[in-house]
Structure formats: C-alpha cells, structure tokens
Design a protein around this motif. Structure first.
Motif, PDB file in Angstrom:
ATOM      1  N   GLU A 120       0.838  -1.201   0.000  1.00 13.50           N
ATOM      2  CA  GLU A 120       0.000   0.000   0.000  1.00 13.50           C
ATOM      3  C   GLU A 120       0.870   1.247   0.000  1.00 13.50           C
ATOM      4  OE1 GLU A 120      -4.185  -1.295   2.146  1.00 13.50           O
ATOM      5  OE2 GLU A 120      -2.489  -0.717   3.418  1.00 13.50           O
ATOM      6  N   ALA A 121       1.935   1.238   0.813  1.00 12.58           N
ATOM      7  CA  ALA A 121       2.845   2.383   0.845  1.00 12.58           C
ATOM      8  C   ALA A 121       3.551   2.551  -0.502  1.00 12.58           C
ATOM      9  CB  ALA A 121       3.860   2.204   1.970  1.00 12.58           C
ATOM     10  N   THR A 157       2.443   1.528  -3.556  1.00  6.04           N
ATOM     11  CA  THR A 157       1.559   1.792  -4.697  1.00  6.04           C
ATOM     12  C   THR A 157       0.592   2.947  -4.473  1.00  6.04           C
ATOM     13  OG1 THR A 157      -0.130   0.237  -3.912  1.00  6.04           O
ATOM     14  CG2 THR A 157       1.634  -0.649  -5.313  1.00  6.04           C
ATOM     15  N   GLY A 158       0.339   3.296  -3.220  1.00  5.53           N
ATOM     16  CA  GLY A 158      -0.621   4.347  -2.931  1.00  5.53           C
ATOM     17  C   GLY A 158      -2.069   3.911  -3.064  1.00  5.53           C
ATOM     18  N   ARG A 159      -2.316   2.608  -3.166  1.00  3.35           N
ATOM     19  CA  ARG A 159      -3.699   2.137  -3.262  1.00  3.35           C
ATOM     20  C   ARG A 159      -4.029   1.219  -2.097  1.00  3.35           C
ATOM     21  NH1 ARG A 159      -4.737  -2.950  -5.483  1.00  3.35           N
ATOM     22  NH2 ARG A 159      -2.913  -4.124  -6.191  1.00  3.35           N
ATOM     23  N   THR A 160      -5.320   1.073  -1.838  1.00  2.00           N
ATOM     24  CA  THR A 160      -5.789   0.208  -0.762  1.00  2.00           C
ATOM     25  C   THR A 160      -5.866  -1.229  -1.260  1.00  2.00           C
ATOM     26  OG1 THR A 160      -7.076   1.984   0.237  1.00  2.00           O
ATOM     27  CG2 THR A 160      -7.696  -0.270   0.811  1.00  2.00           C
ATOM     28  N   ILE A 161      -5.348  -2.143  -0.460  1.00  2.00           N
ATOM     29  CA  ILE A 161      -5.360  -3.570  -0.790  1.00  2.00           C
ATOM     30  C   ILE A 161      -6.132  -4.280   0.307  1.00  2.00           C
ATOM     31  CG2 ILE A 161      -3.948  -5.622  -1.155  1.00  2.00           C
ATOM     32  CD1 ILE A 161      -1.656  -3.409  -1.800  1.00  2.00           C
ATOM     33  N   GLY A 162      -7.210  -4.941  -0.062  1.00  2.00           N
ATOM     34  CA  GLY A 162      -8.082  -5.555   0.924  1.00  2.00           C
ATOM     35  C   GLY A 162      -7.634  -6.934   1.376  1.00  2.00           C
ATOM     36  N   LEU A 163      -8.108  -7.319   2.554  1.00  4.78           N
ATOM     37  CA  LEU A 163      -7.865  -8.643   3.125  1.00  4.78           C
ATOM     38  C   LEU A 163      -9.188  -9.394   3.205  1.00  4.78           C
ATOM     39  CD1 LEU A 163      -5.493  -7.739   6.090  1.00  4.78           C
ATOM     40  CD2 LEU A 163      -4.886  -9.189   4.151  1.00  4.78           C
ATOM     41  N   TYR A 164      -9.156 -10.684   2.855  1.00  7.72           N
ATOM     42  CA  TYR A 164     -10.386 -11.481   2.808  1.00  7.72           C
ATOM     43  C   TYR A 164     -10.096 -12.849   3.418  1.00  7.72           C
ATOM     44  CZ  TYR A 164     -14.958 -12.325   0.442  1.00  7.72           C
ATOM     45  OH  TYR A 164     -16.276 -12.566   0.142  1.00  7.72           O
ATOM     46  N   PRO A 165      -9.727 -12.897   4.711  1.00  8.34           N
ATOM     47  CA  PRO A 165      -9.321 -14.180   5.299  1.00  8.34           C
ATOM     48  C   PRO A 165     -10.488 -15.128   5.537  1.00  8.34           C
ATOM     49  CG  PRO A 165      -9.205 -12.424   6.923  1.00  8.34           C
ATOM     50  CD  PRO A 165      -9.523 -11.773   5.620  1.00  8.34           C
ATOM     51  N   GLU A 166     -10.188 -16.423   5.410  1.00 11.57           N
ATOM     52  CA  GLU A 166     -11.151 -17.478   5.740  1.00 11.57           C
ATOM     53  C   GLU A 166     -10.626 -18.281   6.915  1.00 11.57           C
ATOM     54  OE1 GLU A 166     -12.986 -21.713   4.143  1.00 11.57           O
ATOM     55  OE2 GLU A 166     -11.921 -20.435   2.706  1.00 11.57           O
ATOM     56  N   LEU A 167     -11.462 -18.495   7.920  1.00 11.10           N
ATOM     57  CA  LEU A 167     -11.120 -19.383   9.021  1.00 11.10           C
ATOM     58  C   LEU A 167     -11.431 -20.818   8.603  1.00 11.10           C
ATOM     59  CD1 LEU A 167     -12.466 -17.389  12.101  1.00 11.10           C
ATOM     60  CD2 LEU A 167     -10.090 -17.668  11.360  1.00 11.10           C
ATOM     61  N   LYS A 168     -10.408 -21.663   8.607  1.00 14.23           N
ATOM     62  CA  LYS A 168     -10.563 -23.059   8.213  1.00 14.23           C
ATOM     63  C   LYS A 168     -10.778 -23.938   9.456  1.00 14.23           C
ATOM     64  CE  LYS A 168     -10.516 -24.049   4.620  1.00 14.23           C
ATOM     65  NZ  LYS A 168     -10.040 -24.263   3.263  1.00 14.23           N
TER      66      LYS A 168
END
Length: 365
Positions: free
Chosen positions: A162-163, A165-176
């Motif tokens: 993010e620092a 590229t200057g863009r927001t990068i999302g997180l999409y974790p799955e609990l297994k």
C-alpha cells in the motif's frame, strides 16, 4: 477457499453454451466487480505464499484471500487445510515422522501432519510445494523456495505494498475448520483473528476487510465482536460442519438467505449455485440481493479441468480454457465479486479484454 469442492465436480450442472454466451454486464457493473485473489495468485505460484500474494497485489487484485489455521503456540498461519502434506514437504522430513496423526475433522477421517501439532518455529523449517502439480506443473518450479507465512507477515506485506503503490489492498481471510480447532484442540481462531486485526489497526465496517467461513457459529461470534463485513460461504453440496442438520441447499433458499442476513453481509457461493445450465443467473442471486446480501462467486480458474465442458479448449485437463467466458457469464448474472486463481486474467476480463478462441460479448467468436 475450498473444502475441496471443485467446479469440475459440478460441471454438468453448469454446462454453459459458449456460442450463446450472454452479453457482458454494463461497464459500470464490470468495474464494480471485485477481483479477489484466491490464495494469492495461486495459478502462477504455490498458493498461500508471500510470493503468491505479492504477485496478486502487483497484478492489481482488489483483495487477497488467505486461509487461516493455527500453530500449537497460537500463531495464525496461511494454509488451505490444517493438514500439511499436500502443500509442504513435511512427509519427507524424517524428524517429523512421529507427528503423523489421524483425526476426524468435520466428519471425515484425515491422516497426515497438522499445523496445530507444530510450533511456529517448527513450521518454519518446512518448505511449501505446489498443491496441484499435475494441473499446474509450471508452479512446481517454485517448490521448496518458500516458507509458510504468518497472518501478521501477510498484513505487513499488504501495508508495504500500500505504501509502495498508494492504493488500498483488501484482506479477505477465511477461518478453516474453526469449530474443530476450538472443540478438539482448544484453539480459538476467532479470538486470534479479532486480536490480529485489532493489532494491525483494522476497524469498522469501512475497513478493507471481509471475513468468511463455511461455518455459522464463528460468523455469529464475529458479528457480535466486530463491525467487519462477514461472508457466509456456501457450497453446492453438504452443509456447515458446526450445524450437521443444515444443508447449504436450504441456506440459499429465500428463507435461508434471510436468516444469513441476520448475521452476515453476503454469501460466497460455488459457481454452480449461481449459474443455470444455460449460463443465466439462478434465483439465488436475486434472492440474496433481496435479502440485502452481497454475492461473491468461487472460483474462477483457467484450466480445463475446473471449467464446464463447453468452456474447455481441447482435451488436456491442464490446458487453458475459456475462463473469460465464465467471467462474462458471472458479470452478466450480477455477481459482485469473484475469487480468481489468476487475478491478472480476471482483471483483464474486467477491463474488457478478449480471449482468442472463446466466446465474446454477444456470442461472437
């Protein structure tokens, strides 16, 4: 994502007519369709490695998706399953031969080596290998180059990119397997995830975070403890491990979706639940939206083995088929996000790129 449900297993349910592929959704709808890097760029690098996540981020993925399990010393790490032999070299490591176990997990007996039986330091000595070597032989070139990453390291990578590229990068974790880990191993991955996100500075419904599970109770606990957006995963067969009497088929009925909406913000559904045999949207999409739920689809993959028969090119299972056509069908059906093993390809289809030899908007070839 997973539970080992493959699109190929339900290919005939989605026997899409390539020549009759419907037009793409409007440009606005395509622009809004999230591309979620499924286990990173897992079509290009061994899944759940920092290399796969960085590859996906550099391609422009909106979100990266780590599957999370835990070590015996309570560290969240990224693996498709808590059993390690499919994705690491643990079976060849003589020093860990005595760690081999058999466990009943979600109603199935599984034998192998399990993350929760290792400390993080011990896991660090293992090396990651490609999970599907016969389908993705190119990925085997990277076998044993990478370690299992911790969730904290994945967050650090996201912050660094993010620092950069200057863009927001999302997180999409799955609990297994959160219910199994809590009930039989005494490891509360819900608590661990909430703490990890809090320590990383994520908070509120506007945070670039989705949390997902095939189970119900963990999502309800997360709904009580956080404001993050929650996704109930649903498959084309079976039901949630923590509610043995329930079936996913019932959960995607109008009444079932209304119940999901009491604790979650969307569904992550297997593609055969969302597309009819002719490629049109099933009622699940409209019913979910009527209940106020977002609809995300899993999983867009390029190889023939994962595609409906009518979208395959040639007979080689590992050859590349018409994933662009499948993306087009999902966009036309109104799906709002797609998990993709090759996010760079999905982003190309979102931008309107054509795939030679495959259906294009309007059904031309």
């Amino acid at each position: 994502m997973g539970r080992r449900f493959l699109i190929a297993a339900a290919a005939e349910l989605v026997a899409l007519a390539v020549l009759a592929a419907p037009p793409l959704a409007s440009a606005q709808a395509q622009d809004d369709m999230l591309v979620i890097a499924h286990r990173g760029a897992s079509g290009e690098r061994p899944e759940h490695t920092l290399a796969a996540y960085e590859r996906a981020i550099d391609a422009g993925a909106d979100y990266i998706e780590p599957d999370l399990v835990a070590t015996s010393d309570l560290v969240l790490v990224a693996r498709h399953e808590n059993e390690l032999s499919d994705t690491t070299d643990v079976a060849s490591r003589e020093e860990f031969e005595d760690r081999r176990r058999s466990k009943e997990i979600d109603g199935q007996m599984v034998s192998g080596w399990f993350a929760e039986d290792f400390t993080l330091a011990e896991l660090r000595t293992l090396r990651v290998v490609e999970r599907l070597p016969s389908v993705r032989p190119g990925n085997t070139r990277y076998d044993t180059l990478y370690q299992i990453p911790t969730f904290a390291e994945i967050v650090r990578l996201v912050r660094a990119k993010e620092a950069e590229t200057g863009r927001t990068i999302g997180l999409y974790p799955e609990l297994k397997h959160p219910n199994f880990l809590l009930q039989y191993e005494g490891i509360d991955t819900v608590d661990l995830l909430v703490l990890a996100l809090r320590e990383a500075g994520y908070a509120g419904a506007d945070a670039p975070v989705f949390l997902q599970s095939f189970e119900i109770a963990p999502l309800k606990r997360l709904a009580q403890r956080t404001d993050f957006r929650l996704i109930q995963l649903v498959a084309g067969e079976g039901g949630p491990a923590d509610e043995p009497a329930m079936r996913y088929a019932d959960m995607v009925s109008p009444a079932g979706l209304a119940e999901i909406a009491t604790y979650a913000d969307g569904i992550g559904a297997a593609i055969p639940l969302l597309l009819a045999p002719d490629g049109s949207a099933t009622s699940v999409i409209a019913d979910a939206k009527a209940a106020g739920l977002a609809v995300h689809a899993w999983t867009l993959r390029k190889e023939n083995v994962f595609l409906p028969a009518s979208l395959r090119l040639g007979t080689n299972e590992s050859a590349i088929g018409c994933d662009a056509s499948l993306y087009a069908l999902l966009a036309a059906a109104g799906v709002e996000g797609v998990f993709a093993d090759d996010p760079a390809r999905a982003l190309g289809w979102r931008a309107g790129a054509a795939q030679p030899g495959c259906a294009t908007p309007g059904g031309a070839r």
